[in-house]
Design a protein around this motif. Structure first.
Motif, short mmCIF file in Angstrom:
data_model
loop_
_atom_site.label_atom_id
_atom_site.label_comp_id
_atom_site.label_asym_id
_atom_site.label_seq_id
_atom_site.Cartn_x
_atom_site.Cartn_y
_atom_site.Cartn_z
N SER A 1 20.28 -85.74 73.29
CA SER A 1 19.13 -84.65 73.77
C SER A 1 18.55 -84.50 72.19
O SER A 1 17.27 -84.28 72.42
CB SER A 1 19.97 -83.47 73.90
N ILE A 2 19.05 -84.57 71.23
CA ILE A 2 18.47 -84.39 69.73
C ILE A 2 17.59 -85.48 69.55
O ILE A 2 16.37 -85.30 69.08
CB ILE A 2 19.80 -84.34 68.58
N SER A 3 17.96 -86.91 69.63
CA SER A 3 17.00 -87.86 69.42
C SER A 3 15.71 -87.73 70.11
O SER A 3 14.64 -88.04 69.60
CB SER A 3 17.79 -89.04 69.48
N GLY B 1 18.44 -70.22 66.45
CA GLY B 1 17.74 -71.23 66.24
C GLY B 1 16.43 -71.17 65.36
O GLY B 1 15.74 -71.80 64.84
N VAL B 2 15.67 -69.67 65.75
CA VAL B 2 14.49 -69.60 65.07
C VAL B 2 14.61 -68.87 63.72
O VAL B 2 13.90 -69.26 62.67
CB VAL B 2 13.46 -68.77 66.06
N GLU B 3 15.11 -67.91 63.76
CA GLU B 3 15.25 -67.09 62.60
C GLU B 3 15.87 -67.52 61.28
O GLU B 3 15.65 -66.94 60.19
CB GLU B 3 16.08 -65.76 62.95
N THR B 4 16.91 -68.80 61.69
CA THR B 4 17.44 -69.46 60.28
C THR B 4 16.43 -70.49 59.92
O THR B 4 15.92 -70.51 58.83
CB THR B 4 18.57 -70.05 60.91
N THR B 5 15.84 -71.26 60.89
CA THR B 5 14.94 -72.44 60.58
C THR B 5 13.75 -71.84 59.79
O THR B 5 13.45 -72.75 58.98
CB THR B 5 14.78 -73.19 61.98
N VAL B 6 13.20 -71.00 60.29
CA VAL B 6 11.86 -70.50 59.79
C VAL B 6 12.40 -70.31 58.15
O VAL B 6 11.54 -70.34 57.34
CB VAL B 6 11.43 -69.11 60.42
N ALA C 1 28.13 -73.00 57.78
CA ALA C 1 29.31 -72.50 57.84
C ALA C 1 30.33 -74.00 58.12
O ALA C 1 29.76 -74.98 57.72
CB ALA C 1 29.94 -71.47 59.01
N THR C 2 31.50 -73.51 58.51
CA THR C 2 32.56 -74.87 58.93
C THR C 2 33.20 -74.27 59.91
O THR C 2 33.43 -73.03 59.96
CB THR C 2 32.97 -75.39 57.78
N ALA D 1 22.92 -77.84 63.74
CA ALA D 1 22.54 -78.19 62.30
C ALA D 1 21.87 -79.62 62.44
O ALA D 1 20.90 -79.53 61.54
CB ALA D 1 24.01 -78.39 61.82
N ALA D 2 22.07 -80.25 63.40
CA ALA D 2 21.45 -81.48 63.25
C ALA D 2 19.95 -81.55 63.56
O ALA D 2 19.09 -81.80 63.09
CB ALA D 2 22.09 -82.55 64.48
N LEU D 3 19.89 -80.48 64.68
CA LEU D 3 18.51 -80.03 64.85
C LEU D 3 17.49 -79.61 63.82
O LEU D 3 16.25 -79.82 63.61
CB LEU D 3 18.31 -79.19 65.84
#
Ligand code: HEM
Length: 432
Positions: A135-137, A265-270, A369-370, A378-380
Motif C-alpha cells: 500500500s505504501i509503495s 497523520g496530518v498534524e504530525t507530518t505538517v 516512539a517505540t 512512520a514509513a509514510l
C-alpha cells in the motif's frame, strides 16, 4: 451526553482540574509543569528535567528526558496507555466516565493509540493493512504527483504561507485518499486536525477544548455518513474502505480509528515538513550538502525528526508495581516521557544540539516512539517528509522565510502555525 454543561464537566475532569494543579506547580518553578503549560523556554526546561536524573518525581507523575528510560518504558509490558478514565486519582475516574461524550476522540479509546492489548493488537492488525509495504509503495508515486501539483500552485504566487499552502496540504491529501474521501473534504480534514490537535496536551483551557469537541461532532457525522455510503455502494479498493465493509470493527471503533489517522497523520507530518524547512534554512551548510548529494535526503529527515521532534511527549501508566532505572514505580503511576528530550540525550547523540544531516545514528531517535504503539505511519511520514522538502528546495532554491516564523502554541505537537515565505524568482516551468 453532549449538552454544553456536560462538555464543560468533561473538560473540568480531564483538563480543568489538572490545569489548576499544574498552574500551582508551575508557580513553584517545577520544570515539568512549566513545560506542559508552555511557560518558559522548552529546551531549557527539558534540560532541567534531565539534570534531575533519569526520573524526576513530581507529586502526581514521573517525568523523564532520558533516552534509555523512555525506550524501556515504551517497550515494557508493565506499562499501558494513560487513559484519564482509568485515573487512580480519587473521584476523578468516576467523573470522567460519567461525562463521556462518546465522540470519536483520537486520544481516547477505542482509538488504538489509547488501548492496551489484546484490544490494541486486534485494532492495529486490522488498520495496519492500509500501511503494508504494498500500500505504501503505491502511495509513493502518488505523493510525488500531489507534491508537484502543490508546487505548481505555489509557483503562481510569490508570497505564500508554507504551512497552510503546502506542508499541511500534502498529508491532508494523502489521508483523504487513504480513507477514500473526496478531494473537497481536504479543507474539512485540515480543520478537524487543526482544532482537535490541542486534545493531545494536558490541562488545556476550556475554549480550545470546546472547539475541539465541536470538531469531533463533525468528524462523527461526516465519517459516519462516509462509511454508510461505502457500505451502500461497495468498497472503492482502498484497504481502509474494505475494513469499513467487512464488519470487523463497530461503527465507533471504525470512526475513532479513522479520526486517529487524520489526527496522527496530518498534524504530525505538517510539523515534520515545517520544522524541516526552518532547520534547513537556519543551517545553509547542511542545505548545501543536500544540493550536492540528494541521496542524503532520507538521513536529513531522520535528523529533523531527532532535532526538532514533531511529537514532543507521551505518557504511560504502570499496570503493576515495577522498577525502572532502579526506581520503584507503583501501580497506577504515570510516567511522562519527553521524546524531544530523549532525542537530545548526550549519552546517545554526540553534540545533540548540533543539526547534522550526516549524523550516523540519527535514525535511532524516538520521534516515532517505540514498542507496540510505534508510529504506524512512520514509513509514510518519511516518504512525505523527504519528498515535500526535497521538491520544495529544488523548485525554489532562493526560498526565504520572512520572520517571524510563528510556533503553534501547542506542547505535544511541536511545529509552526505559519511560515510566511517569499519563493524568490518564479521558476521557468511554472510560468508556462
Ligand atoms: C512525522 C510524522 C509523524 C510523527 C512524528 C508521528 C509520531 C508518532 C508517535 C510518537 C506515536 C506513538 C505515540 C505513543 O506511543 O504514545 C505515533 C503513533 C501513531 N501514528 Fe504516527 N507520527 C507521524 C506520522 C503518522 C502518519 C503519517 C500516520 C498515518 C497516516 C500516523 C499514524 C499513527 C498511528 C495510527 C499511531 C498509533 C499506533 C498505535 O497505537 O499502535 N502517524 N505516531
Amino acid at each position: 451526553m453532549r449538552s454544553r454543561p456536560a462538555v464543560w464537566l468533561r473538560w473540568a475532569a480531564v483538563h480543568g482540574i489538572p490545569r489548576g494543579f499544574l498552574t500551582a506547580r508551575a508557580r513553584r518553578g517545577e520544570p515539568l509543569a512549566r513545560l506542559i503549560l508552555g511557560r518558559g523556554d522548552r529546551l531549557a526546561l527539558i534540560e532541567e528535567v534531565r539534570v534531575a536524573g533519569p526520573l524526576l518525581r513530581t507529586p502526581v507523575v514521573w517525568a523523564t528526558a532520558d533516552y534509555e528510560v523512555c525506550r524501556t518504558v515504551l517497550r515494557h509490558n508493565d506499562f499501558g496507555v494513560t487513559d484519564p478514565a482509568e485515573s487512580e486519582l480519587p473521584g476523578l475516574r468516576g467523573l470522567v466516565r460519567r461525562v463521556d461524550p462518546a465522540l470519536p476522540n483520537p486520544v481516547e479509546p477505542p482509538a488504538m493509540l489509547m488501548t492496551d492489548p489484546p484490544q490494541h493488537t486486534e485494532y492495529r492488525r486490522l488498520v495496519a493493512r492500509s500501511f503494508s509495504p504494498r500500500s505504501i509503495s503505491g502511495l509513493d508515486t502518488r505523493i510525488g504527483d500531489l507534491t508537484s501539483t502543490l508546487l505548481d500552485d505555489l509557483a503562481r504566487r510569490r508570497q505564500v504561507d508554507l504551512i497552510a499552502d503546502y506542508a499541511a496540504q500534502l498529508p491532508a491529501a494523502v489521508i483523504s485518499e487513504m480513507l477514500g474521501l473526496p478531494d473537497e473534504d481536504r479543507g474539512r480534514i485540515l480543520s478537524w486536525g487543526n482544532r482537535a490537535a490541542p486534545l493531545l496536551d494536558i490541562g488545556i483551557p476550556w475554549q480550545p477544548f470546546r472547539a475541539a469537541v465541536d470538531e469531533l461532532v463533525d468528524v462523527e457525522s461526516h465519517l459516519g455518513a462516509h462509511f454508510r455510503r461505502l457500505r451502500a455502494h461497495g468498497a472503492d479498493g482502498t484497504p481502509f474502505s474494505k475494513l469499513a465493509l467487512d464488519g470487523s470493527l463497530t461503527g465507533r471503533e471504525l470512526i475513532s480509528n479513522a479520526a486517529l489517522l487524520v489526527g496522527a497523520g496530518v498534524e504530525t507530518t505538517v510539523n515534520l515538513i515545517g520544522n524541516g524547512i526552518i532547520a534547513l534554512l537556519a543551517h545553509p551548510d547542511q542545505l548545501a550538502l543536500l544540493r550536492e548529494d540528494p541521496s542524503l535526503w532520507p538521513s536529513a529527515v531522520e535528523e529533523i525528526l531527532r532535532y526538532d521532534s514533531p511529537v514532543q511527549m507521551t505518557a504511560r501508566t504502570a499496570l503493576r508495581d515495577t522498577e525502572i532505572a532502579g526506581t520503584p514505580i507503583r501501580r497506577g503511576a504515570v510516567v511522562v516521557m519527553l521524546l524531544g528530550g530523549a532525542n537530545r540525550d548526550p549519552e546517545v547523540f554526540d553534540q545533540p544540539d548540533r543539526f547534522d544531516i550526516t549524523r550516523p545514528n540519527a535514525r535511532e531517535h524516538l520521534a516515532f516512539a517505540t514498542g507496540i504503539h510505534v508510529c504506524l505511519g512512520a514509513a509514510l511520514a518519511r516518504i512525505e517528509g523527504a519528498t515535500a522538502l526535497r521538491e520544495l528546495f529544488t523548485r525554489f532554491p532562493d526560498l526565504q522565510v520572512e520572520a517571524p516564523a510563528e510556533r503553534r502554541g501547542l506542547v505535544t505537537l511541536h511545529g509552526y502555525r505559519r511560515l510566511a515565505a517569499n519563493l524568490g524568482p518564479v521558476p521557468r516551468r511554472a510560468a508556462s
